[in-house]
Each structure stands twice: as structure tokens, then as C-alpha cells.
Design an enzyme around this catalytic site. Structure first.
Site, mmCIF file in Angstrom:
data_model
loop_
_atom_site.group_PDB
_atom_site.id
_atom_site.type_symbol
_atom_site.label_atom_id
_atom_site.label_comp_id
_atom_site.label_asym_id
_atom_site.label_seq_id
_atom_site.Cartn_x
_atom_site.Cartn_y
_atom_site.Cartn_z
ATOM 1 N N LYS A 24 38.371 40.535 46.662
ATOM 2 C CA LYS A 24 38.679 41.821 45.945
ATOM 3 C C LYS A 24 37.825 42.076 45.039
ATOM 4 O O LYS A 24 36.933 41.342 44.556
ATOM 5 C CB LYS A 24 40.084 41.681 45.173
ATOM 6 C CG LYS A 24 39.941 40.781 44.017
ATOM 7 C CD LYS A 24 39.811 41.616 42.781
ATOM 8 C CE LYS A 24 39.844 40.766 41.609
ATOM 9 N NZ LYS A 24 39.155 41.541 40.477
ATOM 10 N N ASP A 46 45.561 37.625 40.060
ATOM 11 C CA ASP A 46 44.967 38.336 41.140
ATOM 12 C C ASP A 46 45.716 37.826 42.526
ATOM 13 O O ASP A 46 45.477 38.492 43.718
ATOM 14 C CB ASP A 46 43.541 38.027 41.269
ATOM 15 C CG ASP A 46 43.085 38.847 40.238
ATOM 16 O OD1 ASP A 46 43.396 40.093 39.713
ATOM 17 O OD2 ASP A 46 41.579 38.368 39.883
#
Length: 300
Positions: A10, A140
Site C-alpha cells: 500500500k 493497515d
């Protein structure tokens, strides 16, 4: 049974950080994008439990946590406890996401483990429960399950997909020298004593994504942790300047760093910038987004 689950890295297109909450966490307003750089996690039936890791040849194997202290072990233990089942399986991780680079490689591995072990154990965990377990493992991890482009709130673990009409090309430059995430947040607190209790929504950036407008997205990229990262690591500021001088629309530190990411409006432009940066940096990666979250790629 053997199956492989692939999970993406990401990057943060936006990272707004608020003042610390009473529990010590910082409230975040983040826009994540999953990009085409992956870790693959393969699980096999076993009467015991084991985890081993191989890394890309440009990575330092010593930076990867050992079995027993790996987020994959914690993910497996959490899923097994949730279902009251034994923690069994042989796990192999092939890492291509930079370690300790602010790109959530460990979170990707945890998400892949949840998906893979749920299939291996035939547990039938609901999507909502998988997301809840993921949130317990790290801020996350839920996004690594969802993928695409998404808005993260809370401490980043509350994830909502957002409209994204573009194909975005990125150059990524990891650093061989890591940055401590806790130290970055402590330095942010020192630099930003007036941080708001709730970071504002990045409306311009969300509109740029929805419109597929690369120039508007470049102008809207933002990271509240970047001043702290650049203050501690001035070499990252020089890298951003070099990337933009080489043709990137914009360069920023992603997450808590130290990886820097550079947006381009085409694959050719990204490759040109990568060529120039590669003259001074050992590892320069070209990729695109947004891509899917953790997903099965083989099943035997």
C-alpha cells in the site's frame, strides 16, 4: 491442500494525522492505494506449525522477523482462537514488498495469512469477522484485505472503498536504512503541537481519484508525517527533489517512510524517471495501481 494468496503493498495518497488520543493512538484520515507489488503466502496441510520466508535478492533477510515473532504467527493464532481450532499448517512467504518501508508489507502478510488459513482450515469466516480480526493485528491490515483505493479513518483500520477512475503509475524508491514509526510519530507530536483532534477529509484528492485526473491527484498528495521524516532524514528531501526534476508529477514520502513514491501520468514517464533515479539508487521499482486486495492465486 496447498494454496497461495497474494497481497499487495500500500501507499498513502493522503495521510492526515491528529493529536494523540487517550489510548495513545493518533486519529488518522488516510487514503490508501494498493499497488502492484506483492508478497505471496503459500500454506500447506501439516500436523504442526511452521513459517519460513524468502526475500527478493535486493532485500536484507535479517530485517524480516523470525518465526514466532512474525505477524503471520499472530494472525494464525488469532484466527485459530476465533474458531477454537488447532493452529496447523506450513507457511511459506515470498516477500517482494520492501521491509520496514512504510508500505505495509507485514500487514499484507497478515491479511494473506487470514485469507489462506481460513481456506486451509475450511473455517468459513465472514468478511466482517475477517476485517475485525485484521483490525486487531494492525491499522493497515484491514486495507490489505480490501485493496483498491480506500479511505481509512479511526487509527486507519476503518476502511471504506472510494471511487477511482484512474490507472496510476508510480516509481518507488525504498531505502536501505529504515525509519522507526514510533519515533516518526513522536517527532510529529513535537513539530505539530496544535494538531487537530480529527484530521479533515481530503476532498480534493478524492475528487481527483474519482475523475482520474493525474495532475489534480499530484497536487493533492499529502502526508502529515513527511515533515518529521524529512527532518530526521534530509536525504529523503533530496531524493524527492531529484525525482521531480527527473519528470515525476509529484514525489512524497509514503506512510512513516522511508520509501518515497513518485506519481506519473504514463508507464513510459515512470520508466524514464526510474532510469534516472537508478543511476544513484540501487533499488528503483515501477508499478501501478489500484490493484485488488489479498486474493487466492493458486489452489490445489
Amino acid at each position: 491442500m496447498t494454496l497461495t494468496v497474494r497481497a499487495p503493498a500500500k501507499i498513502n495518497l493522503h495521510l492526515g494525522v491528529g493529536a494523540p488520543r487517550e489510548d495513545g493512538f493518533h486519529p488518522l484520515t488516510s487514503v490508501y492505494q494498493a499497488v502492484g507489488l506483492y508478497d505471496d503466502l503459500t500454506v500447506r496441510d501439516s500436523d504442526g506449525w511452521s513459517v519460513d520466508v524468502t526475500v527478493a535478492d535486493w532485500m536484507d533477510r535479517d530485517h524480516v522477523p523470525l518465526a514466532g515473532d512474525n505477524i503471520v504467527d499472530r494472525a494464525a493464532a488469532l484466527l485459530a482462537a476465533h474458531h477454537g481450532t488447532a493452529m496447523l499448517g506450513d507457511v511459506h512467504i515470498e516477500k517482494a514488498i520492501p521491509v520496514a518501508g512504510g508500505m505495509a508489507g507485514g500487514s499484507a502478510d497478515a491479511a494473506a495469512a487470514l485469507v489462506a488459513l481460513d481456506r486451509l482450515w475450511e473455517a468459513g469466516t465472514s468478511d466482517d469477522d475477517l476485517l475485525a480480526l485484521a483490525a486487531q493485528l494492525g491499522s493497515d491490515v484491514p486495507f490489505a484485505l480490501v485493496g483498491g483505493s480506500a479511505l481509512g479513518t479511526g487509527r486507519g483500520e476503518i476502511v471504506q472503498p472510494v471511487e477511482d477512475a484512474g490507472t496510476w503509475w508510480w516509481v518507488l524508491v525504498p531505502s536501505p536504512i529504515g525509519l522507526s514509526t514510533p519515533e516518526i510519530y513522536r517527532h510529529f507530536d513535537r513539530l505539530s503541537p496544535e494538531a487537530p483532534s480529527t484530521p479533515p477529509m481530503p476532498e480534493e484528492l478524492l475528487a481527483a481519484l474519482a475523475n482520474g485526473d493525474a495532475d489534480a491527484l499530484a497536487a493533492a498528495l499529502h502526508n502529515d508525517l513527511q515533515p518529521a521524516a524529512l527532518d530526521l532524514r534530509p536525504d529523503l528531501a533530496r531524493l524527492i527533489e531529484a525525482g521531480e526534476a527527473a519528470g515525476a508529477l509529484r514525489g512524497v514520502v509514503t506512510g512513516s517512510g522511508p520509501t518515497c513514491v513518485f506519481l506519473h501520468d504514463s508507464a513510459d514517464a515512470a520508466r524514464a524517471t526510474a532510469g534516472e533515479l537508478g543511476a544513484k539508487h540501487d533499488v528503483v521499482l515501477v508499478t501501478n495501481g489500484a490493484v485488488a486486495g489479498a486474493h487466492t492465486v493458486s489452489y490445489v
